[in-house]
Structure formats: structure tokens, C-alpha cells
Motif scaffolding. Structure first.
Motif, short mmCIF file in Angstrom:
data_model
loop_
_atom_site.label_atom_id
_atom_site.label_comp_id
_atom_site.label_asym_id
_atom_site.label_seq_id
_atom_site.Cartn_x
_atom_site.Cartn_y
_atom_site.Cartn_z
N LYS A 25 -20.41 -42.27 -6.63
CA LYS A 25 -20.78 -43.32 -7.57
C LYS A 25 -21.14 -42.75 -8.94
CE LYS A 25 -22.81 -47.78 -7.61
NZ LYS A 25 -23.60 -48.78 -6.96
N GLY A 26 -20.58 -43.38 -10.00
CA GLY A 26 -20.87 -42.92 -11.36
C GLY A 26 -19.97 -41.80 -11.81
N ALA A 27 -19.13 -41.30 -10.90
CA ALA A 27 -18.26 -40.18 -11.25
C ALA A 27 -17.00 -40.68 -11.93
CB ALA A 27 -17.90 -39.40 -10.00
N ARG A 28 -16.30 -39.77 -12.54
CA ARG A 28 -14.99 -40.04 -13.10
C ARG A 28 -14.07 -38.96 -12.59
NH1 ARG A 28 -13.03 -39.99 -19.43
NH2 ARG A 28 -12.62 -37.80 -19.00
N ILE A 29 -13.16 -39.33 -11.74
CA ILE A 29 -12.29 -38.36 -11.08
C ILE A 29 -10.88 -38.48 -11.64
CG2 ILE A 29 -11.32 -37.67 -8.86
CD1 ILE A 29 -13.91 -39.01 -7.64
N GLU A 30 -10.37 -37.38 -12.17
CA GLU A 30 -9.01 -37.40 -12.71
C GLU A 30 -8.01 -37.32 -11.57
OE1 GLU A 30 -7.11 -34.01 -14.72
OE2 GLU A 30 -7.00 -35.28 -16.50
N LEU A 31 -7.15 -38.34 -11.46
CA LEU A 31 -6.12 -38.34 -10.42
C LEU A 31 -4.86 -37.68 -10.93
CD1 LEU A 31 -6.45 -42.03 -9.16
CD2 LEU A 31 -7.60 -39.99 -8.29
N ALA A 32 -4.65 -37.78 -12.23
CA ALA A 32 -3.48 -37.23 -12.92
C ALA A 32 -3.85 -37.34 -14.40
CB ALA A 32 -2.23 -38.05 -12.61
N PRO A 33 -3.11 -36.71 -15.29
CA PRO A 33 -3.45 -36.86 -16.72
C PRO A 33 -3.46 -38.34 -17.11
CG PRO A 33 -1.83 -35.11 -16.42
CD PRO A 33 -1.99 -35.78 -15.09
N ASP A 34 -4.53 -38.81 -17.70
CA ASP A 34 -4.69 -40.20 -18.14
C ASP A 34 -4.78 -41.21 -16.99
OD1 ASP A 34 -4.65 -39.41 -20.84
OD2 ASP A 34 -2.47 -39.61 -20.95
N ALA A 35 -5.11 -40.76 -15.81
CA ALA A 35 -5.33 -41.66 -14.67
C ALA A 35 -6.64 -41.27 -14.00
CB ALA A 35 -4.17 -41.59 -13.67
N TYR A 36 -7.59 -42.18 -13.99
CA TYR A 36 -8.93 -41.87 -13.50
C TYR A 36 -9.38 -42.84 -12.43
CZ TYR A 36 -9.21 -39.06 -17.73
OH TYR A 36 -8.96 -38.14 -18.70
N LEU A 37 -10.03 -42.30 -11.43
CA LEU A 37 -10.75 -43.10 -10.44
C LEU A 37 -12.21 -43.16 -10.87
CD1 LEU A 37 -11.23 -44.48 -7.68
CD2 LEU A 37 -11.37 -42.19 -6.68
#
Ligand code: MD6
Ligand code: FE
Length: 229
Positions: A25-37
Motif C-alpha cells: 500500500k502506498g507504493a508505486r511499482i514500475e511494471l514497464a517503462p511508463d506503466a505503474y501499479l
């Protein structure tokens, strides 16, 4: 994260399916360049969002679209906004009216707009000016085959995707259908913001597993906010 020439993703992050500490919770996870969970970004307002889905569906109910190829989609869909995504004999279109009612689609609930702006802000994109929201409802067994979201007029704007209810396994691929995919579990309240260099990546959802969610019952819902026109 590294990218292969085909757009396939490598270097997938560990801890995909578990979160023993609740640290997502509160995190920002990069799934790919310019794509975030953005894990759990919508958790606090989930009940409000779910209620708003009910208001939308009361005006324009969920339906199973038939693809231009003649296949009935297993996901049930509706829309809100000044245009809605639908199918006709010619293909996929954004239409100002719901073909099922002949009337305009319901307007975008204020709770959706606020969440869309919060999500684009957190992900580092300019504020999304969404004028369409596709609402998907998955029952156990429903799936979404690999596809690109490319019917929108302004592909410089990202898509904000909100998951509610039963969990799903999201597939993220490259820029060709045949490129390798990676998997990511999406939980109730998770938000994905997806644009820029990843805007046209193929993606899909594996068949939903049976279950019951305290708020949403036997379903998964997904909202995608878009700048469609
Ligand atoms: C879903 N989502 O998660 C389907 N498209 O049910 C999508 O197809 C999607 O999550 C574009 C961007 C983000 C998405
Ligand atoms: Fe999509």
C-alpha cells in the motif's frame, strides 16, 4: 527494468503474489517503462466506487459484446462518459449513445474523476482528462484475451485502470501479440496507470477463479478511464 527488442519484459520483480507485511500500500511499482501499479490506491473509496458502478449499470446495464469476428465476450461490459466503447458490424467504436438504450451513456461519476487525477499525479503523468470509462464485469471463468487499447484518439494520454472485487492475473506483453508476457496479480483496490512508451502494449486477463468478495460478491470489476476523443 530491461526491455528486449521485441518489447518483451525481463527482470520481473520478486514477491509477485504475496504481501506478508502489507507493504504494497502506498507504493508505486514500475511494471514497464511508463506503466505503474499503485497497490491499494482505491481501497479506501472502493465502496463508493462500487455504488457508483451500480448507478451506471442501472442506466446502461452490463452486456456481453459480440466481437466483429462473431465471438461473444466472456466479460460483461458497460460504459460511462461522453462516449462508450462498443462493437458494431464494422469493428470497435466509441459511440456517444448506448446502442442498447439509444440514449447517451451515463455520465462519469465524480468519484471516478477524482481517482483518475490522483492516479495520474502519483504516476507522474499530466492530469488525465478522461471522457470515457469502460466498466468490465468478470464472473469466474471470464477472461480477456491479449489486446491493445488503440481506439482512443489521444494516445499521448495514459489509461487509468482500477480493479475491484475478486483478484485477477493480468498479462503484460510487448508490442506484438506474439511477444512474451509477464504476469501480475491485481487485487481489490489496485490501480494501474499505463501510458507513454507502454501505451500500446498487448495485455489481457487470465480466467478469473471462483470466489466471493465481501463487497463485490462473485465478481471482479475493472474500470478504465480514457481520453477517448
Ligand atoms: C482488466 N484491463 O484489467 C482489463 N487496458 O480487466 C485492460 O484491458 C486495460 O488494465 C489498458 C490499460 C490498463 C488495463
Ligand atoms: Fe485494455
Amino acid at each position: 527494468m530491461n526491455e528486449s527488442a521485441s518489447g518483451g519484459l525481463t527482470g520481473w520483480t520478486p514477491g509477485l503474489f504475496d504481501d506478508p507485511t502489507g507493504s504494497r500500500k502506498g507504493a508505486r511499482i514500475e511494471l514497464a517503462p511508463d506503466a505503474y501499479l499503485l497497490p491499494g490506491l482505491a481501497s479506501a473509496e472502493a465502496a463508493e466506487l462500487f455504488e457508483a458502478i451500480g448507478v451506471v449499470a442501472a442506466q446502461s446495464d452490463f452486456r456481453h459484446l459480440v466481437t466483429p469476428g462473431g465471438h461473444r465476450m466472456s466479460v460483461a461490459m458497460t460504459n460511462c462518459g461522453s462516449v462508450g466503447w462498443t462493437t458494431n458490424e464494422r469493428g470497435y467504436v466509441y459511440s456517444p449513445n448506448d446502442p442498447a438504450t439509444g440514449r447517451p451513456w451515463p455520465s462519469i461519476p465524480p468519484a471516478f474523476e477524482a481517482l483518475g487525477r490522483r492516479a495520474t499525479d502519483l504516476a507522474g503523468f499530466a492530469p488525465l482528462s478522461a471522457n470515457a470509462c469502460v466498466v468490465n464485469r468478470y464472473e469466474p471463468g471470464s477472461r480477456l484475451t491479449l489486446h491493445q487499447d488503440k481506439d482512443e484518439q489521444d494516445l499521448t494520454q495514459p489509461i487509468v485502470s482500477v480493479s475491484l472485487g475478486l483478484p485477477a492475473v493480468f498479462l503484460l506483453g510487448g508490442f506484438e501479440r506474439s511477444a512474451p508476457t509477464v504476469r501480475r496479480k491485481l487485487e481489490h483496490g489496485d490501480v494501474v496507470v499505463w501510458g507513454g512508451a507502454s501505451r500500446l502494449r498487448f495485455h489481457g486477463v487470465l480466467p478469473i477463479e471462483s470466489g466471493s468478495h465481501p463487497l463485490c460478491g462473485p465478481y471482479r470489476y475493472n474500470l478504465t478511464f480514457r481520453a477517448a476523443r
